[in-house]
Design a protein around this motif. Structure first.
Motif, PDB file in Angstrom:
ATOM      1  N   VAL A   1       6.778  67.826 -19.155  1.00  0.00           N
ATOM      2  CA  VAL A   1       6.396  67.402 -17.772  1.00  0.00           C
ATOM      3  C   VAL A   1       5.658  68.515 -17.237  1.00  0.00           C
ATOM      4  N   HIS A   2       5.908  69.979 -17.241  1.00  0.00           N
ATOM      5  CA  HIS A   2       5.082  70.934 -16.621  1.00  0.00           C
ATOM      6  C   HIS A   2       3.819  71.471 -17.320  1.00  0.00           C
ATOM      7  N   SER A   3       3.671  70.642 -18.589  1.00  0.00           N
ATOM      8  CA  SER A   3       2.433  70.856 -19.143  1.00  0.00           C
ATOM      9  C   SER A   3       1.500  69.735 -19.127  1.00  0.00           C
TER      10      SER A   3
ATOM     11  N   VAL B   1      16.695  69.126 -26.071  1.00  0.00           N
ATOM     12  CA  VAL B   1      16.066  68.209 -25.524  1.00  0.00           C
ATOM     13  C   VAL B   1      15.627  68.159 -24.184  1.00  0.00           C
ATOM     14  N   MET B   2      16.197  68.982 -23.243  1.00  0.00           N
ATOM     15  CA  MET B   2      15.840  69.102 -21.896  1.00  0.00           C
ATOM     16  C   MET B   2      14.901  69.907 -21.767  1.00  0.00           C
ATOM     17  N   THR B   3      15.003  71.085 -22.485  1.00  0.00           N
ATOM     18  CA  THR B   3      13.872  71.922 -22.583  1.00  0.00           C
ATOM     19  C   THR B   3      12.407  71.254 -22.992  1.00  0.00           C
TER      20      THR B   3
ATOM     21  N   SER C   1      18.161  63.700 -20.698  1.00  0.00           N
ATOM     22  CA  SER C   1      18.728  64.600 -21.293  1.00  0.00           C
ATOM     23  C   SER C   1      19.683  65.401 -20.249  1.00  0.00           C
ATOM     24  N   SER C   2      19.190  65.329 -18.819  1.00  0.00           N
ATOM     25  CA  SER C   2      19.857  65.842 -17.754  1.00  0.00           C
ATOM     26  C   SER C   2      21.128  65.252 -17.591  1.00  0.00           C
ATOM     27  N   LEU C   3      21.009  63.791 -17.779  1.00  0.00           N
ATOM     28  CA  LEU C   3      22.576  63.167 -17.640  1.00  0.00           C
ATOM     29  C   LEU C   3      23.340  63.451 -18.692  1.00  0.00           C
ATOM     30  N   LEU C   4      22.879  63.592 -19.976  1.00  0.00           N
ATOM     31  CA  LEU C   4      23.811  64.069 -21.155  1.00  0.00           C
ATOM     32  C   LEU C   4      24.343  65.214 -20.848  1.00  0.00           C
ATOM     33  N   VAL C   5      23.259  66.205 -20.165  1.00  0.00           N
ATOM     34  CA  VAL C   5      24.047  67.593 -19.917  1.00  0.00           C
ATOM     35  C   VAL C   5      25.192  67.481 -18.723  1.00  0.00           C
ATOM     36  N   LEU C   6      24.888  66.649 -17.920  1.00  0.00           N
ATOM     37  CA  LEU C   6      25.996  66.480 -16.691  1.00  0.00           C
ATOM     38  C   LEU C   6      27.187  65.851 -17.418  1.00  0.00           C
TER      39      LEU C   6
ATOM     40  N   VAL D   1      22.846  81.741 -20.707  1.00  0.00           N
ATOM     41  CA  VAL D   1      24.127  81.873 -19.735  1.00  0.00           C
ATOM     42  C   VAL D   1      25.360  80.679 -19.866  1.00  0.00           C
ATOM     43  N   SER D   2      25.096  79.700 -19.944  1.00  0.00           N
ATOM     44  CA  SER D   2      26.231  78.760 -19.824  1.00  0.00           C
ATOM     45  C   SER D   2      26.704  78.654 -20.980  1.00  0.00           C
ATOM     46  N   LEU D   3      26.019  78.660 -22.024  1.00  0.00           N
ATOM     47  CA  LEU D   3      26.842  78.553 -23.539  1.00  0.00           C
ATOM     48  C   LEU D   3      28.012  79.725 -23.636  1.00  0.00           C
TER      49      LEU D   3
ATOM     50  N   THR E   1       5.137  76.512 -17.469  1.00  0.00           N
ATOM     51  CA  THR E   1       6.168  75.781 -17.994  1.00  0.00           C
ATOM     52  C   THR E   1       7.589  76.768 -17.826  1.00  0.00           C
ATOM     53  N   MET E   2       7.382  77.441 -16.668  1.00  0.00           N
ATOM     54  CA  MET E   2       8.563  78.156 -16.063  1.00  0.00           C
ATOM     55  C   MET E   2       9.778  77.716 -16.006  1.00  0.00           C
ATOM     56  N   PRO E   3       9.777  76.375 -15.479  1.00  0.00           N
ATOM     57  CA  PRO E   3      11.134  75.856 -15.454  1.00  0.00           C
ATOM     58  C   PRO E   3      12.030  75.722 -16.637  1.00  0.00           C
ATOM     59  N   ALA E   4      10.973  75.131 -17.557  1.00  0.00           N
ATOM     60  CA  ALA E   4      11.711  74.913 -19.154  1.00  0.00           C
ATOM     61  C   ALA E   4      12.117  76.291 -19.750  1.00  0.00           C
ATOM     62  N   HIS E   5      11.509  77.228 -19.431  1.00  0.00           N
ATOM     63  CA  HIS E   5      11.885  78.628 -20.094  1.00  0.00           C
ATOM     64  C   HIS E   5      13.268  79.044 -19.307  1.00  0.00           C
ATOM     65  N   ALA E   6      13.190  78.785 -17.916  1.00  0.00           N
ATOM     66  CA  ALA E   6      14.315  79.156 -17.182  1.00  0.00           C
ATOM     67  C   ALA E   6      15.563  78.366 -17.492  1.00  0.00           C
ATOM     68  N   HIS E   7      15.614  76.941 -17.655  1.00  0.00           N
ATOM     69  CA  HIS E   7      16.675  76.319 -18.089  1.00  0.00           C
ATOM     70  C   HIS E   7      16.955  76.470 -19.666  1.00  0.00           C
ATOM     71  N   LEU E   8      16.034  76.606 -20.444  1.00  0.00           N
ATOM     72  CA  LEU E   8      16.447  77.033 -21.785  1.00  0.00           C
ATOM     73  C   LEU E   8      17.429  78.246 -21.793  1.00  0.00           C
ATOM     74  N   ASN E   9      17.187  79.075 -20.991  1.00  0.00           N
ATOM     75  CA  ASN E   9      17.843  80.359 -20.925  1.00  0.00           C
ATOM     76  C   ASN E   9      19.295  80.162 -20.264  1.00  0.00           C
ATOM     77  N   LEU E  10      19.188  79.495 -18.992  1.00  0.00           N
ATOM     78  CA  LEU E  10      20.326  79.345 -18.342  1.00  0.00           C
ATOM     79  C   LEU E  10      21.098  78.485 -18.876  1.00  0.00           C
ATOM     80  N   LEU E  11      20.825  77.376 -19.467  1.00  0.00           N
ATOM     81  CA  LEU E  11      21.733  76.535 -20.125  1.00  0.00           C
ATOM     82  C   LEU E  11      22.023  76.894 -21.661  1.00  0.00           C
ATOM     83  N   GLY E  12      21.048  77.440 -22.217  1.00  0.00           N
ATOM     84  CA  GLY E  12      21.183  77.655 -23.603  1.00  0.00           C
ATOM     85  C   GLY E  12      21.767  79.139 -23.892  1.00  0.00           C
TER      86      GLY E  12
HETATM   87  C1  HEM Z   1      21.605  68.756 -15.714  1.00  0.00           C
HETATM   88  C2  HEM Z   1      21.231  70.097 -15.395  1.00  0.00           C
HETATM   89  C3  HEM Z   1      20.200  70.640 -14.476  1.00  0.00           C
HETATM   90  C4  HEM Z   1      18.936  69.881 -13.870  1.00  0.00           C
HETATM   91  C5  HEM Z   1      18.742  68.516 -13.940  1.00  0.00           C
HETATM   92  C6  HEM Z   1      18.399  70.752 -13.188  1.00  0.00           C
HETATM   93  C7  HEM Z   1      17.331  70.677 -12.432  1.00  0.00           C
HETATM   94  C8  HEM Z   1      16.605  71.523 -11.746  1.00  0.00           C
HETATM   95  C9  HEM Z   1      15.206  71.192 -11.140  1.00  0.00           C
HETATM   96  C10 HEM Z   1      14.569  69.836 -11.066  1.00  0.00           C
HETATM   97  C11 HEM Z   1      14.914  72.434 -10.843  1.00  0.00           C
HETATM   98  C12 HEM Z   1      13.445  72.731  -9.827  1.00  0.00           C
HETATM   99  C13 HEM Z   1      12.336  73.160 -10.851  1.00  0.00           C
HETATM  100  C14 HEM Z   1      10.999  73.228 -10.303  1.00  0.00           C
HETATM  101  O1  HEM Z   1      10.805  73.805  -9.216  1.00  0.00           O
HETATM  102  O2  HEM Z   1       9.984  72.731 -10.849  1.00  0.00           O
HETATM  103  C15 HEM Z   1      15.622  73.494 -10.972  1.00  0.00           C
HETATM  104  C16 HEM Z   1      15.471  74.800 -10.719  1.00  0.00           C
HETATM  105  C17 HEM Z   1      16.320  75.708 -11.069  1.00  0.00           C
HETATM  106  N1  HEM Z   1      17.692  75.645 -11.765  1.00  0.00           N
HETATM  107 FE1  HEM Z   1      18.167  73.872 -12.451  1.00  0.00          FE
HETATM  108  N2  HEM Z   1      18.899  72.058 -13.121  1.00  0.00           N
HETATM  109  C18 HEM Z   1      20.112  72.004 -13.994  1.00  0.00           C
HETATM  110  C19 HEM Z   1      21.099  72.763 -14.307  1.00  0.00           C
HETATM  111  C20 HEM Z   1      20.910  74.221 -13.870  1.00  0.00           C
HETATM  112  C21 HEM Z   1      21.942  75.473 -14.462  1.00  0.00           C
HETATM  113  C22 HEM Z   1      23.079  75.037 -15.170  1.00  0.00           C
HETATM  114  C23 HEM Z   1      21.461  76.519 -13.804  1.00  0.00           C
HETATM  115  C24 HEM Z   1      21.938  77.839 -13.808  1.00  0.00           C
HETATM  116  C25 HEM Z   1      22.963  78.157 -14.938  1.00  0.00           C
HETATM  117  C26 HEM Z   1      20.483  76.283 -13.113  1.00  0.00           C
HETATM  118  C27 HEM Z   1      19.417  77.120 -12.484  1.00  0.00           C
HETATM  119  C28 HEM Z   1      18.156  76.890 -11.950  1.00  0.00           C
HETATM  120  C29 HEM Z   1      17.407  77.808 -11.210  1.00  0.00           C
HETATM  121  C30 HEM Z   1      17.590  79.612 -11.441  1.00  0.00           C
HETATM  122  C31 HEM Z   1      16.210  77.208 -10.872  1.00  0.00           C
HETATM  123  C32 HEM Z   1      14.873  77.949 -10.272  1.00  0.00           C
HETATM  124  C33 HEM Z   1      13.991  78.193 -11.360  1.00  0.00           C
HETATM  125  C34 HEM Z   1      13.065  77.114 -11.563  1.00  0.00           C
HETATM  126  O3  HEM Z   1      12.376  76.425 -10.788  1.00  0.00           O
HETATM  127  O4  HEM Z   1      13.121  76.870 -12.871  1.00  0.00           O
HETATM  128  N3  HEM Z   1      19.924  74.881 -13.396  1.00  0.00           N
HETATM  129  N4  HEM Z   1      16.765  72.973 -11.688  1.00  0.00           N
END
Ligand code: HEM
Ligand code: HEM
Length: 134
Positions: free
Chosen positions: A88-90, A80-82, A102-107, A46-48, A33-44
């Protein structure tokens, strides 16, 4: 509450959740579930936090209802996105539409933030509409 205060408080709560998630991933040695953890931290976190700094630097915007609305939508969208990406990843397909919506909402919310950045600031608008002193 000022938008910046809301940003900083929510960011702290979300990064604590994100860190706990990271620790659980590490302990369980299951990083699926790494992408959920990553986006929780990056949106929740860093971005905030960055939104909070911007709002703090622009006090008139910081006090506006629209800025608070932008932050609340971001908080809800992030949570919601997290959940959606985590599902999805589980291996739960139900997460797909949740992550998509939720991605569209964030956009959309980023566009709202863009509007707040590009429009003339409230103080500037007020001075434009007032009659200049003779
Ligand atoms: C609507 C907003 C966003 C969507 C839909 C989105 C979507 C995605 C997707 C589909 C991946 C590939 C994940 C995978 O390989 O399974 C990804 C990776 C990544 N995104 Fe985003 N992203 C968004 C916003 C952001 C923002 C705002 C940041 C940074 C501030 C960010 C940083 C990253 C990073 C560092 C990765 C690579 C790490 C990972 O695989 O999770 N993303 N993103
Ligand atoms: C206690 C704190 C944290 C722990 C224990 C932790 C743990 C982890 C773990 C185990 C992974 C998976 C690594 C992999 O499979 O390659 C990961 C990935 C990631 N984490 Fe964290 N994390 C923490 C905090 C943070 C914070 C604060 C952020 C953002 C500011 C963050 C952003 C990321 C990103 C972007 C990835 C994906 C990296 C990549 O694409 O390879 N993490 N984290």
């Amino acid at each position: 509450m000022k938008a910046s205060i809301l940003c900083f408080r929510a960011a702290v709560l979300l990064v604590l959740a994100g860190m706990l998630w990271g620790i659980v991933m590490g302990i369980s040695q299951n990083h699926s579930t790494m992408p959920a953890h990553a986006h929780l931290n990056l949106l929740g976190w860093v971005s905030l936090f960055l939104f909070g700094i911007y709002y703090h630097l622009h006090p008139a915007v910081d006090r506006s209802r629209l800025a608070s609305l932008q932050v609340w939508i971001w908080i809800a969208g992030t949570i919601v996105m997290t959940i959606g990406v985590g599902l999805v990843h589980s291996g739960h397909e139900i997460g797909d539409p949740i992550a998509a919506a939720s991605s569209l909402l964030v956009l959309a919310d980023t566009l709202l933030f863009g509007w707040l950045v590009f429009r003339p600031e409230p103080a500037e608008l007020a001075s434009r509409s007032s009659v200049p002193a003779e």
